[in-house]
Design an enzyme around this catalytic site. Sequence first.
Site, PDB file in Angstrom:
ATOM      1  N   HIS A  72       0.848  -1.196   0.000  1.00 55.16           N
ATOM      2  CA  HIS A  72       0.000   0.000   0.000  1.00 55.16           C
ATOM      3  C   HIS A  72       0.882   1.245   0.000  1.00 55.16           C
ATOM      4  O   HIS A  72       1.709   1.428   0.889  1.00 55.16           O
ATOM      5  CB  HIS A  72      -0.913   0.009   1.235  1.00 55.16           C
ATOM      6  CG  HIS A  72      -2.156  -0.801   1.064  1.00 55.16           C
ATOM      7  ND1 HIS A  72      -3.345  -0.457   1.639  1.00 55.16           N
ATOM      8  CD2 HIS A  72      -2.394  -1.922   0.363  1.00 55.16           C
ATOM      9  CE1 HIS A  72      -4.286  -1.328   1.287  1.00 55.16           C
ATOM     10  NE2 HIS A  72      -3.726  -2.239   0.529  1.00 55.16           N
ATOM     11  N   TYR A 201      -9.346   6.278   6.787  1.00 55.01           N
ATOM     12  CA  TYR A 201      -9.477   6.714   8.188  1.00 55.01           C
ATOM     13  C   TYR A 201     -10.495   7.863   8.204  1.00 55.01           C
ATOM     14  O   TYR A 201     -10.273   8.892   7.559  1.00 55.01           O
ATOM     15  CB  TYR A 201      -8.145   7.215   8.720  1.00 55.01           C
ATOM     16  CG  TYR A 201      -7.123   6.140   8.993  1.00 55.01           C
ATOM     17  CD1 TYR A 201      -6.333   5.610   7.978  1.00 55.01           C
ATOM     18  CD2 TYR A 201      -6.944   5.642  10.282  1.00 55.01           C
ATOM     19  CE1 TYR A 201      -5.393   4.628   8.232  1.00 55.01           C
ATOM     20  CE2 TYR A 201      -6.001   4.654  10.549  1.00 55.01           C
ATOM     21  CZ  TYR A 201      -5.230   4.158   9.517  1.00 55.01           C
ATOM     22  OH  TYR A 201      -4.293   3.179   9.782  1.00 55.01           O
ATOM     23  N   PRO A 293      -4.529   1.533  18.365  1.00 55.87           N
ATOM     24  CA  PRO A 293      -4.225   0.968  17.039  1.00 55.87           C
ATOM     25  C   PRO A 293      -4.370   1.953  15.875  1.00 55.87           C
ATOM     26  O   PRO A 293      -4.073   1.610  14.744  1.00 55.87           O
ATOM     27  CB  PRO A 293      -5.207  -0.191  16.905  1.00 55.87           C
ATOM     28  CG  PRO A 293      -6.277   0.087  17.885  1.00 55.87           C
ATOM     29  CD  PRO A 293      -5.681   0.879  18.985  1.00 55.87           C
ATOM     30  N   LYS A 297       0.736   0.692  14.871  1.00 52.66           N
ATOM     31  CA  LYS A 297       2.110   0.605  15.381  1.00 52.66           C
ATOM     32  C   LYS A 297       2.351  -0.593  16.299  1.00 52.66           C
ATOM     33  O   LYS A 297       3.502  -0.993  16.494  1.00 52.66           O
ATOM     34  CB  LYS A 297       2.457   1.888  16.162  1.00 52.66           C
ATOM     35  CG  LYS A 297       2.572   3.095  15.289  1.00 52.66           C
ATOM     36  CD  LYS A 297       3.768   3.005  14.347  1.00 52.66           C
ATOM     37  CE  LYS A 297       3.494   3.738  13.065  1.00 52.66           C
ATOM     38  NZ  LYS A 297       3.963   3.032  11.877  1.00 52.66           N
ATOM     39  N   TYR A 385       3.859   6.917   9.656  1.00 53.76           N
ATOM     40  CA  TYR A 385       2.974   5.779   9.358  1.00 53.76           C
ATOM     41  C   TYR A 385       3.754   4.618   8.730  1.00 53.76           C
ATOM     42  O   TYR A 385       3.553   3.457   9.094  1.00 53.76           O
ATOM     43  CB  TYR A 385       1.850   6.202   8.405  1.00 53.76           C
ATOM     44  CG  TYR A 385       0.703   5.200   8.329  1.00 53.76           C
ATOM     45  CD1 TYR A 385       0.747   4.137   7.442  1.00 53.76           C
ATOM     46  CD2 TYR A 385      -0.409   5.329   9.151  1.00 53.76           C
ATOM     47  CE1 TYR A 385      -0.287   3.201   7.386  1.00 53.76           C
ATOM     48  CE2 TYR A 385      -1.458   4.411   9.083  1.00 53.76           C
ATOM     49  CZ  TYR A 385      -1.376   3.347   8.195  1.00 53.76           C
ATOM     50  OH  TYR A 385      -2.409   2.422   8.142  1.00 53.76           O
TER      51      TYR A 385
HETATM   52  P1  FAS Z   1       0.723 -10.595  22.253  1.00 52.68           P
HETATM   53  O1  FAS Z   1      -0.234 -10.139  23.316  1.00 52.68           O
HETATM   54  O2  FAS Z   1       0.258 -10.703  20.844  1.00 52.68           O
HETATM   55  O3  FAS Z   1       1.284 -12.048  22.617  1.00 52.68           O
HETATM   56  C1  FAS Z   1       1.618 -12.354  23.959  1.00 52.68           C
HETATM   57  C2  FAS Z   1       1.503 -13.867  24.106  1.00 52.68           C
HETATM   58  O4  FAS Z   1       1.910 -14.208  25.442  1.00 52.68           O
HETATM   59  C3  FAS Z   1       0.077 -14.365  23.947  1.00 52.68           C
HETATM   60  O5  FAS Z   1       0.036 -15.464  23.052  1.00 52.68           O
HETATM   61  C4  FAS Z   1      -0.338 -14.772  25.358  1.00 52.68           C
HETATM   62  O6  FAS Z   1      -1.228 -15.872  25.368  1.00 52.68           O
HETATM   63  C5  FAS Z   1       0.981 -15.136  25.983  1.00 52.68           C
HETATM   64  N1  FAS Z   1       0.988 -15.013  27.443  1.00 52.68           N
HETATM   65  C6  FAS Z   1       0.379 -14.094  28.208  1.00 52.68           C
HETATM   66  N2  FAS Z   1       0.620 -14.337  29.507  1.00 52.68           N
HETATM   67  C7  FAS Z   1       1.429 -15.434  29.560  1.00 52.68           C
HETATM   68  C8  FAS Z   1       2.017 -16.179  30.611  1.00 52.68           C
HETATM   69  N3  FAS Z   1       1.801 -15.841  31.875  1.00 52.68           N
HETATM   70  N4  FAS Z   1       2.769 -17.246  30.294  1.00 52.68           N
HETATM   71  C9  FAS Z   1       2.984 -17.593  28.999  1.00 52.68           C
HETATM   72  N5  FAS Z   1       2.446 -16.944  27.952  1.00 52.68           N
HETATM   73  C10 FAS Z   1       1.674 -15.875  28.246  1.00 52.68           C
HETATM   74  N6  FAS Z   1      -1.784  -3.619  16.602  1.00 52.68           N
HETATM   75  C11 FAS Z   1      -1.793  -3.053  15.366  1.00 52.68           C
HETATM   76  O7  FAS Z   1      -0.715  -2.692  14.854  1.00 52.68           O
HETATM   77  N7  FAS Z   1      -2.988  -2.866  14.692  1.00 52.68           N
HETATM   78  C12 FAS Z   1      -4.195  -3.307  15.223  1.00 52.68           C
HETATM   79  O8  FAS Z   1      -5.240  -3.146  14.616  1.00 52.68           O
HETATM   80  C13 FAS Z   1      -4.225  -3.918  16.495  1.00 52.68           C
HETATM   81  N8  FAS Z   1      -5.407  -4.369  17.036  1.00 52.68           N
HETATM   82  C14 FAS Z   1      -5.380  -4.955  18.282  1.00 52.68           C
HETATM   83  C15 FAS Z   1      -6.565  -5.439  18.892  1.00 52.68           C
HETATM   84  C16 FAS Z   1      -6.533  -6.024  20.159  1.00 52.68           C
HETATM   85  C17 FAS Z   1      -7.816  -6.530  20.811  1.00 52.68           C
HETATM   86  C18 FAS Z   1      -5.315  -6.118  20.860  1.00 52.68           C
HETATM   87  C19 FAS Z   1      -5.269  -6.724  22.266  1.00 52.68           C
HETATM   88  C20 FAS Z   1      -4.138  -5.645  20.274  1.00 52.68           C
HETATM   89  C21 FAS Z   1      -4.163  -5.069  18.975  1.00 52.68           C
HETATM   90  N9  FAS Z   1      -3.004  -4.615  18.359  1.00 52.68           N
HETATM   91  C22 FAS Z   1      -2.983  -4.041  17.144  1.00 52.68           C
HETATM   92  C23 FAS Z   1      -1.751  -4.732  19.003  1.00 52.68           C
HETATM   93  C24 FAS Z   1      -1.274  -6.147  18.819  1.00 52.68           C
HETATM   94  O9  FAS Z   1      -1.235  -6.453  17.450  1.00 52.68           O
HETATM   95  C25 FAS Z   1       0.028  -6.247  19.538  1.00 52.68           C
HETATM   96  O10 FAS Z   1       0.852  -5.128  19.292  1.00 52.68           O
HETATM   97  C26 FAS Z   1       0.778  -7.507  19.192  1.00 52.68           C
HETATM   98  O11 FAS Z   1      -0.076  -8.601  19.400  1.00 52.68           O
HETATM   99  C27 FAS Z   1       2.015  -7.538  20.093  1.00 52.68           C
HETATM  100  O12 FAS Z   1       2.539  -8.803  20.023  1.00 52.68           O
HETATM  101  P2  FAS Z   1       3.197  -9.463  21.323  1.00 52.68           P
HETATM  102  O13 FAS Z   1       4.096  -8.491  21.972  1.00 52.68           O
HETATM  103  O14 FAS Z   1       3.694 -10.779  20.866  1.00 52.68           O
HETATM  104  O15 FAS Z   1       1.974  -9.637  22.369  1.00 52.68           O
HETATM  105  C1  PHB Z   2      -6.336  -3.507  10.674  1.00 54.97           C
HETATM  106  O1  PHB Z   2      -6.392  -3.827   9.455  1.00 54.97           O
HETATM  107  O2  PHB Z   2      -6.721  -4.279  11.587  1.00 54.97           O
HETATM  108  C2  PHB Z   2      -5.817  -2.138  11.050  1.00 54.97           C
HETATM  109  C3  PHB Z   2      -5.238  -1.354  10.073  1.00 54.97           C
HETATM  110  C4  PHB Z   2      -4.755  -0.096  10.416  1.00 54.97           C
HETATM  111  C5  PHB Z   2      -4.895   0.356  11.709  1.00 54.97           C
HETATM  112  C6  PHB Z   2      -5.493  -0.446  12.694  1.00 54.97           C
HETATM  113  C7  PHB Z   2      -5.958  -1.701  12.352  1.00 54.97           C
HETATM  114  O3  PHB Z   2      -4.449   1.603  12.044  1.00 54.97           O
END
Ligand code: FAS
Ligand code: PHB
Length: 393
Positions: A72, A201, A293, A297, A385
Amino acid sequence: MRTQVAIIGAGPSGLLLGQLLHAAGIDNIVVERQSGDYVLGRIRAGVLEQVTMDLLAQAGVDARAKAEGLPHDGIELLFKGARHRIDMHALTGGKRVTVYGQTEVTRDLMEARAAKGLTTVYSAANVSLHDFDGQHPRVRYEKDGATHEIECDYIAGCDGYHGVSRASVPPGAIRLYEKVYPFGWLGVLADVPPVSHELIYANTSRGFALCSMRSATRSRYYVQVPVEEKVERWSDEAFWDELRARLDPEAREHLVTGPSLEKSIAPLRSFVAEPMRFGRLFLAGDAAHIVPPTGAKGLNLAAADVGYLSQAFIHHYRDHSPSALDRYSDLCLRRVWKAERFSWWFTSLMHRFPDTGEFGQKIQEAELDYLAHSQAAATSLAENYVGLPLESF
Ligand code: FAS
Ligand code: PHB
């Protein structure tokens, strides 16, 4: 069991770190409290920076992202009923982002780890960290009715915001910074073609909306909802009606709706824990920081952290130099805080707050108008971005 680096968490941080360390000949074990299917079932990020794509390539796990990811070059800002394109590719000297779901990144990393025969302990209960302030850290967990212990040189806390790693740090040794936003994102995943070929957006008087995608046939949409909103109160039809109400006429006309594959509400917060190192424990990804989000990032910051951390471990084990490990936290936090600022700024610009009011809406529209017509303003948005560059140790 014994390993050089024990990694807590099999999300993108933990799995990417595991692959980068393995590629450098550094032994590691991943301990995850959920099942692999549960981890894959979480629908999260969708946009990858080039830094993240480069790290996936370094880990030897970028083939599908390159083949199936959607490059993109721009995004569109929708305000006052009209869309304005930000040509990020032109404004950043050729940089772009890749649309490729976090679920697929995680799947690729899981499959690569299994193909190398690396040890990943899923469904590990009551994970605990020990003696990371000494010379011989250990990780304990329960599985199949027995307690297991991993002796290691270092622990990488990649277990997200609710994980055990940050919680294991003595409160006096860590500083927490947090801002909770008074709204959430109601997100829908559906097998319908995206309304536009780039992300939209939207800043509207009804609140924020985002039109994103996972492929040419699968779309991801979000609308801002009050923080106390319950997803059970939203039928698919109600979601599509609200999204339509926040789009411009052309997008409204082109919107294809369908049954939701996933529907959830994500709270929005900004959060940073400082420092990101405690003796032989290193925090990475959501364990150390959270961004709203809006700026896409979260996943990308997590990838950058483990890019830095893998390099630091390589310097340590290959060059017997501790300096990179000593600099890890400062290097990460410099880039983390810039991403926190950008994500806070973009969230503040695009959402309706309880106190936005008519004056606030006019100020937001004026800044969006400035972004749409000033190369300087648009360049600032674009370079943040697509992702700021990594520094070298
Ligand atoms: P994660 O949270 O992905 O992974 C951590 C892992 O550790 C999980 O598998 C968990 O089960 C495990 N864990 C937890 N406690 C533990 C323990 N005690 N023992 C062992 N394992 C354990 N980012 C974007 O860029 N765009 C988005 O649109 C976006 N949407 C999101 C929506 C939601 C609902 C959430 C919660 C986050 C979103 N994020 C988004 C951010 C997300 O993508 C995170 O930045 C990304 O998952 C980070 O990855 P990790 O650091 O690996 O953490
Ligand atoms: C998504 O595709 O989930 C997404 C893309 C851009 C954002 C947040 C979420 O800023």
